[in-house]
Write an enzyme that holds these catalytic residues in place. Structure first.
Site, PDB file in Angstrom:
ATOM      1  N   CYS A 247      17.170  16.626  29.329  1.00  0.00           N
ATOM      2  CA  CYS A 247      17.363  17.015  30.737  1.00  0.00           C
ATOM      3  C   CYS A 247      18.082  15.909  31.525  1.00  0.00           C
ATOM      4  O   CYS A 247      17.544  14.819  31.699  1.00  0.00           O
ATOM      5  CB  CYS A 247      15.981  17.309  31.323  1.00  0.00           C
TER       6      CYS A 247
ATOM      7  N   CYS B 237      16.305  14.694  34.664  1.00  0.00           N
ATOM      8  CA  CYS B 237      15.141  13.900  34.253  1.00  0.00           C
ATOM      9  C   CYS B 237      15.560  12.458  33.956  1.00  0.00           C
ATOM     10  O   CYS B 237      14.881  11.510  34.344  1.00  0.00           O
ATOM     11  CB  CYS B 237      14.483  14.501  33.016  1.00  0.00           C
TER      12      CYS B 237
END
Length: 114
Positions: free
Chosen positions: A36, A39
């Site tokens: 991600c 993230c």
């Protein structure tokens, strides 16, 4: 953070129907995945904040790929998702990456001054 560690230090959802925080300090849990991009963007910010708030709050990371049971307990559908857990009261979920200043403000409002 593993599901087992979560049940020991945060909340044992298997034994309790009602929310009961087990921790000594307010906590922030980052639900993330290695692939991600957002993230990865907030990871260094969380590292900085972990140092800034050392001894005041605990910051944990939960890999949603490895801890699918825990992710499903909280209904994680988008990542990153941040779970703010005050010492008293109910936790609050924030989906999506946050800028450092917004994250600091949320920590102050939801955890430090709660």
């Amino acid at each position: 953070m593993t599901t087992e560690l979560f049940k020991q230090t945060i909340f044992n959802y298997e034994n309790n129907q009602e929310w009961k925080f087990e921790g000594d300090r307010p906590a922030l849990i980052d639900f993330y995945a290695d692939w991600c991009a957002p993230c990865k963007m907030i990871a260094p910010i969380l590292e900085e904040l972990s140092e800034k708030y050392d001894g005041k709050i605990d910051i944990y990371k939960v890999n949603t790929e490895q801890e699918q049971e825990l992710s499903s307990v909280f209904g994680i559908q988008s990542i990153p998702s941040l779970l703010f857990i005050p010492k008293e009261g109910m936790p609050k979920m924030q989906a999506g990456a946050m800028a450092k200043q917004a994250l600091e403000q949320a920590i102050e409002n939801e955890l430090i001054n709660a």
